[in-house]
Motif scaffolding. Structure first.
Motif, short mmCIF file in Angstrom:
data_model
loop_
_atom_site.label_atom_id
_atom_site.label_comp_id
_atom_site.label_asym_id
_atom_site.label_seq_id
_atom_site.Cartn_x
_atom_site.Cartn_y
_atom_site.Cartn_z
N UNK A 105 37.62 62.21 15.39
CA UNK A 105 39.07 61.88 15.50
C UNK A 105 39.83 62.60 16.63
N UNK A 106 39.73 63.84 16.88
CA UNK A 106 40.21 64.29 17.89
C UNK A 106 39.64 64.27 19.20
N UNK A 107 38.31 64.11 19.31
CA UNK A 107 37.62 63.55 20.27
C UNK A 107 38.09 62.18 20.75
N UNK A 108 38.26 61.29 19.91
CA UNK A 108 38.86 59.79 20.31
C UNK A 108 40.34 59.99 20.90
N UNK A 109 41.02 60.75 20.14
CA UNK A 109 42.42 61.08 20.56
C UNK A 109 42.66 61.75 21.83
N UNK A 110 41.96 62.83 22.01
CA UNK A 110 42.23 63.42 23.46
C UNK A 110 41.22 63.39 24.18
N UNK A 111 40.01 62.67 24.07
CA UNK A 111 39.34 62.59 25.20
C UNK A 111 38.94 61.17 25.54
N UNK A 118 26.93 57.16 11.51
CA UNK A 118 26.49 57.10 10.10
C UNK A 118 27.35 57.39 9.14
N UNK A 119 28.83 57.22 9.46
CA UNK A 119 29.80 57.57 8.51
C UNK A 119 29.79 56.47 7.30
N UNK A 120 30.24 56.67 6.20
CA UNK A 120 30.54 55.91 5.03
C UNK A 120 31.78 55.11 5.40
N UNK A 121 31.78 53.72 4.53
CA UNK A 121 33.01 52.93 4.70
C UNK A 121 34.31 53.75 4.80
N UNK A 122 34.66 54.58 3.69
CA UNK A 122 35.84 55.32 3.63
C UNK A 122 36.25 56.18 4.98
N UNK A 123 35.23 57.12 5.40
CA UNK A 123 35.26 57.52 6.46
C UNK A 123 35.38 56.80 7.74
N UNK A 124 35.00 55.68 7.99
CA UNK A 124 35.05 55.02 9.03
C UNK A 124 36.46 54.49 9.12
N UNK A 125 36.91 54.01 8.03
CA UNK A 125 38.46 53.58 7.94
C UNK A 125 39.38 54.69 8.31
N UNK A 126 39.06 55.74 7.72
CA UNK A 126 39.87 56.94 8.33
C UNK A 126 39.76 57.28 9.79
N UNK A 127 38.58 57.05 10.33
CA UNK A 127 38.47 57.19 11.88
C UNK A 127 39.09 56.08 12.64
N UNK A 128 38.85 54.92 11.90
CA UNK A 128 39.74 53.80 12.92
C UNK A 128 41.14 53.93 12.81
N UNK A 129 41.56 54.27 11.79
CA UNK A 129 43.30 54.32 11.85
C UNK A 129 43.82 55.64 12.41
N UNK A 130 42.94 56.58 12.28
CA UNK A 130 43.28 57.91 12.81
C UNK A 130 43.31 57.98 14.25
N UNK A 131 42.03 57.47 14.61
CA UNK A 131 41.71 57.62 16.18
C UNK A 131 42.09 56.64 17.18
N UNK A 132 42.85 55.31 16.51
CA UNK A 132 42.92 54.37 17.47
C UNK A 132 44.72 54.15 17.64
N UNK A 133 45.42 55.28 17.22
CA UNK A 133 47.05 55.15 17.00
C UNK A 133 47.61 56.08 17.73
N UNK A 134 48.55 55.99 18.46
CA UNK A 134 49.49 56.94 19.30
C UNK A 134 50.77 56.83 18.68
#
Length: 330
Positions: free
Chosen positions: A72-78, A257-273
């Protein structure tokens, strides 16, 4: 019914109204000074309440999922800054210098807190991890965003040194947040009981900042600099930029290889500003009427991300319980 999903909510409509108010009745002179003081106090109160609301237990419970947080941090800040720079040959001719700088500023910001957690909850993702990563992203942004702004936008000279900017942001955002955390044992229950009307502090502080910033921008001639066709192009650019980020983030989640719940968390945590953090930071990092132009891409991107993520969250919420049945792309 399908079209109603894309109609802006009441707060977005109020936000548009505030921009129109600043356009036709901008604060100037002593009125602008008064609004600036009121806005600074509202922002301090906002982050104080954030500190009082955030549960330390929730942070600890989600803190152990380090691989997801790093993604998440990598997507957000890199990832965001890299895309902003890589797309310059396309974005600069379409948007012009000021709006392109606004896109770079957007790329340097931390993720949202409330909406990232809310959408993760609605979509049945990993809620404790979402709480931890969103809070950590917001706090890291206090230090990383000024550095990224200096590297991406070369604006160190506009508002003093980077250390000065970090110091001002720490004083205005982090100190009230820590004070709220320290006061949580005394006022945490009261804040939880009154969370519904305290949301007006969140929303009201943003409205104040937007009105103050756009008043200065209008007096500086923002609408002469940004004609309507370019504004429409900016809306399209923000939509396509968000779509690109969502596709890349989903690909990363599957590849890791993240499971569905973690992919959802990544999607909404890393795509928003975060507009709640980005607008006050802009007030510290930049000066004068330039703020209005620089936060315009953020305001538009923020509304688009809310509408798109609301649709995605509803879609994920209706998925079957079995992981095998939920293997689907964005």
């Amino acid at each position: 019914m399908a079209l109603s999903r894309f109609i802006p909510d009441a707060y977005t409509q109020i936000l548009i109204g505030v921009v129109l108010l600043a356009t036709f009745l901008p604060a100037s002179g002593q009125g602008a000074v008064a609004f600036e003081w009121i806005t600074n106090l509202a922002i301090a109160l906002l982050f104080f309440l954030h500190g009082a609301k955030l549960s330390r237990e929730a942070i600890i419970s989600g803190a152990t999922h380090w691989r997801l947080h790093l993604l998440i941090f990598g997507c957000t800040f890199i990832l965001f800054p890299m895309l902003g720079l890589a797309l310059k040959p396309l974005l600069f001719p379409l948007l012009g210098n000021e709006l392109y700088l606004g896109m770079l500023y957007l790329c340097a910001l931390p993720a949202t807190v409330q909406s990232a957690i809310a959408f993760t909850s609605l979509a049945r993702g990993n809620i404790p991890a979402a709480i931890c990563s969103a809070a950590a992203s917001s706090l890291l942004g206090i230090f990383l965003t000024p550095l990224l702004v200096m590297l991406l936008m070369d604006v160190e000279g506009q508002g003093g040194s980077t250390l000065d900017a970090i110091g001002k942001i720490v004083l205005q955002l982090l100190v009230p947040f820590i004070a709220g955390q320290l006061m949580r044992p005394l006022i945490g229950n009261w804040v939880a009981r009154n969370i519904r009307w305290l949301r007006w502090v969140d929303q009201g502080s943003i409205l104040l900042v937007v009105y103050t910033a756009f008043s200065a921008a209008v007096i500086g001639g923002i609408w002469d600099l940004i004609p309507m066709p370019r504004l429409l192009i900016l809306c399209v650019v923000c939509t396509l930029f968000l779509a690109l980020v969502l596709v890349i983030v989903e690909f990363i989640g599957r590849r890791m290889g993240l499971n569905q719940e973690d992919r959802i968390t990544l999607l909404f945590g890393a795509s928003k500003k975060s507009m709640a953090t980005g607008v006050p930071m802009a007030q510290v990092l930049f000066a004068g009427g330039a703020i209005g132009t620089l936060i315009l891409p953020l305001m538009i991107f923020h509304q688009i991300q809310l509408m798109v993520c609301a649709v995605l969250a509803q879609r994920y919420a209706k998925r079957p319980d079995t992981e095998a049945e939920t293997a689907e792309a964005i």
